[in-house]
Design an enzyme around this catalytic site. Structure first.
Site, PDB file in Angstrom:
ATOM      1  N   TRP A 101       5.672   3.880  20.865  1.00 51.52           N
ATOM      2  CA  TRP A 101       5.268   4.219  22.238  1.00 51.52           C
ATOM      3  C   TRP A 101       4.426   3.113  22.831  1.00 51.52           C
ATOM      4  O   TRP A 101       4.562   2.788  24.016  1.00 51.52           O
ATOM      5  CB  TRP A 101       4.541   5.570  22.264  1.00 51.52           C
ATOM      6  CG  TRP A 101       5.432   6.695  21.861  1.00 51.52           C
ATOM      7  CD1 TRP A 101       5.317   7.485  20.756  1.00 51.52           C
ATOM      8  CD2 TRP A 101       6.621   7.157  22.542  1.00 51.52           C
ATOM      9  NE1 TRP A 101       6.343   8.399  20.717  1.00 51.52           N
ATOM     10  CE2 TRP A 101       7.152   8.221  21.793  1.00 51.52           C
ATOM     11  CE3 TRP A 101       7.277   6.761  23.705  1.00 51.52           C
ATOM     12  CZ2 TRP A 101       8.319   8.905  22.173  1.00 51.52           C
ATOM     13  CZ3 TRP A 101       8.435   7.433  24.091  1.00 51.52           C
ATOM     14  CH2 TRP A 101       8.933   8.488  23.322  1.00 51.52           C
ATOM     15  N   ASP A 169      -3.082   6.208  26.031  1.00 52.14           N
ATOM     16  CA  ASP A 169      -2.025   7.206  25.895  1.00 52.14           C
ATOM     17  C   ASP A 169      -2.469   8.144  24.775  1.00 52.14           C
ATOM     18  O   ASP A 169      -2.493   7.767  23.608  1.00 52.14           O
ATOM     19  CB  ASP A 169      -0.709   6.495  25.538  1.00 52.14           C
ATOM     20  CG  ASP A 169       0.430   7.482  25.280  1.00 52.14           C
ATOM     21  OD1 ASP A 169       0.209   8.709  25.343  1.00 52.14           O
ATOM     22  OD2 ASP A 169       1.549   7.001  25.001  1.00 52.14           O
ATOM     23  N   LYS A 193       3.143  17.865  23.579  1.00 52.39           N
ATOM     24  CA  LYS A 193       2.765  17.781  22.175  1.00 52.39           C
ATOM     25  C   LYS A 193       1.654  18.781  21.863  1.00 52.39           C
ATOM     26  O   LYS A 193       1.759  19.556  20.938  1.00 52.39           O
ATOM     27  CB  LYS A 193       2.292  16.364  21.819  1.00 52.39           C
ATOM     28  CG  LYS A 193       3.230  15.250  22.275  1.00 52.39           C
ATOM     29  CD  LYS A 193       4.440  15.094  21.389  1.00 52.39           C
ATOM     30  CE  LYS A 193       5.542  14.209  21.970  1.00 52.39           C
ATOM     31  NZ  LYS A 193       5.175  12.881  22.419  1.00 52.39           N
TER      32      LYS A 193
HETATM   33  C1  LIG Z   1       6.030  11.693  23.060  1.00 52.10           C
HETATM   34  C2  LIG Z   1       5.199  10.525  23.435  1.00 52.10           C
HETATM   35  C3  LIG Z   1       5.455   9.759  24.584  1.00 52.10           C
HETATM   36  C4  LIG Z   1       6.634  10.023  25.492  1.00 52.10           C
HETATM   37  O1  LIG Z   1       6.351  11.029  26.364  1.00 52.10           O
HETATM   38  P1  LIG Z   1       7.387  11.423  27.549  1.00 52.10           P
HETATM   39  O2  LIG Z   1       6.649  12.556  28.180  1.00 52.10           O
HETATM   40  O3  LIG Z   1       8.671  11.806  26.897  1.00 52.10           O
HETATM   41  O4  LIG Z   1       7.538  10.257  28.428  1.00 52.10           O
HETATM   42  C5  LIG Z   1       4.599   8.718  24.879  1.00 52.10           C
HETATM   43  N1  LIG Z   1       3.557   8.417  24.076  1.00 52.10           N
HETATM   44  C6  LIG Z   1       3.296   9.116  22.954  1.00 52.10           C
HETATM   45  C7  LIG Z   1       2.131   8.736  22.108  1.00 52.10           C
HETATM   46  C8  LIG Z   1       4.116  10.190  22.597  1.00 52.10           C
HETATM   47  O5  LIG Z   1       3.848  10.883  21.482  1.00 52.10           O
END
Ligand SMILES: *Cc1c(COP(=O)(O)O)cnc(C)c1O
Length: 359
Positions: A101, A169, A193
């Site tokens: 990511w 993030d 998540k």
């Molecule tokens: C799942 C995830 C993403 C992607 O998220 P989307 O909502 O599908 O764009 C980005 N960063 C991390 C750390 C993730 O676990």
């Protein structure tokens, strides 16, 4: 209701009371006689939902509403990979590359401007979190990924970037672990998540920083436009926002972040203990123990055939979602906030049995 044991990496397990409240609101929101999906997002009843969610989010994080704003945006965390540099990348930004990511965030930022990969664990298959990073004092911002969902590593301390704004993030560990949230100028997390369903991304942003963003952007991409509108610039994803609000109430009812983190540490330890007891059979993929994620526990078995067998036998016992990410293989147990300790204990005892039968 027969609930399976849910170890999916995301979208992922939600607390049962949250599902129940959502079910009720889908049929009749607040006793109004319409579904939450059938009412204006400008109606007082929904405004109360979004305002409560914003207030609870900040309260749990220990942040002041005078300083920070909470936004509920579409487009997933991936949208933030683009929106952050669109707003804030002027000269150069520094990114720490700790996984897939983070790599995607870097790739998007490079479309906008100069990106310095200030540290990376790529050469070691992202098996640890880089330490003692020298950030430069003149970057527009530093970007990190606090939990690496695919590789199973997690930042346990928050880096010091001096006067340079810190962006994270936190998609896969938001409100799963205590952090010094005040250190961050912008935090974003896809809700699916640890907070709610797919379809909404939570952004927590320092209002003063948003004032300094680039101006030559379409309004819809400006954080400031969303802040000024109280996150009602356009129609927000109303149902996902409702679910997030219920999850935040659940977190508060659990005792807040202190209690949640304690429980998450306990859950993760149960599985790591099994891995460490049989290191020749269950091999953890994270090389530095202090970097092991509380949320996503990654390990491999001696052969891919045994991994398939492990997943199949687990599934027969109603333990779902244990396969590793399609790009890396292996196994992954995701133990988000709402994963009950009973599920974790069951997985641990299954791992012991599977070891004895297949070693
Ligand atoms: C799942 C995830 C993403 C992607 O998220 P989307 O909502 O599908 O764009 C980005 N960063 C991390 C750390 C993730 O676990």
């Amino acid at each position: 209701m027969a609930r399976a044991h849910n170890f999916f990496p995301g979208p992922a397990v939600l607390p049962v009371p949250v599902l129940e409240a959502t079910r009720d609101a889908v049929m009749d929101f607040n006793g109004i006689g319409v579904s939450i999906m059938e009412i204006s997002h400008r109606d007082k009843a929904f405004e109360q939902v979004i305002t409560e969610a914003q207030n609870d989010m900040l309260a749990i994080m220990g942040l002041s509403p005078d300083e920070y704003a909470v936004l509920f945006l579409g487009g997933g965390a991936s949208m933030q990979f683009a929106m952050v540099p669109l707003n804030f990348l002027q000269k150069k930004a520094e990114y720490v590359n700790t996984g897939e990511w983070a790599t995607k965030a870097i790739k998007e930022a490079k479309v906008i401007g100069e990106v310095v990969e200030v540290a990376s664990s790529k050469d070691s298959k992202f098996s640890f979190i880089p330490k003692n990073i020298q950030f430069s004092p003149d970057a527009d911002y530093v970007h990190i990924t606090t939990n690496n969902t695919i590789y199973g590593t997690e930042w346990k301390t928050d880096p010091d970037t001096g006067n340079v704004p810190l962006v994270a993030d936190m998609s896969s560990d938001i409100l799963g672990i205590k952090r010094d949230f005040k250190k961050y100028s912008l935090i974003y997390a896809g809700a699916q998540k640890n907070l709610g369903p797919a379809g909404v991304t939570v952004v927590v942003i320092k209002k003063a920083w948003a004032e300094k963003a680039k101006q030559n952007l379409p309004n819809i991409l400006k954080y400031k436009a969303h802040i000024d509108a109280g996150s009602l610039y356009n129609t927000p994803p109303v149902l996902p926002v409702f679910v997030v609000r219920q999850t935040l109430k659940w977190i508060i009812a659990q005792g807040g972040l202190d209690a949640i983190q304690k429980q998450n540490e306990k859950k993760a330890q149960i599985i790591y203990d099994v891995i460490d007891a049989h290191p020749d059979f269950y091999r953890g993929t994270v090389t530095v123990k202090e970097d092991r994620s509380l949320m996503n526990i990654t390990f491999v078995l001696p052969t891919p055939e045994l991994e398939d067998k492990f997943a199949a036998e687990a599934k027969a016992r109603k333990m779902l979602g244990l396969k590793g990410h399609r790009t890396v293989g292996g196994m992954r147990a995701s133990l988000y906030n709402a994963c009950p300790i009973e599920s974790v204990e069951l997985l641990a005892s299954f791992m012991e049995d599977f070891y004895k039968a297949n070693k």
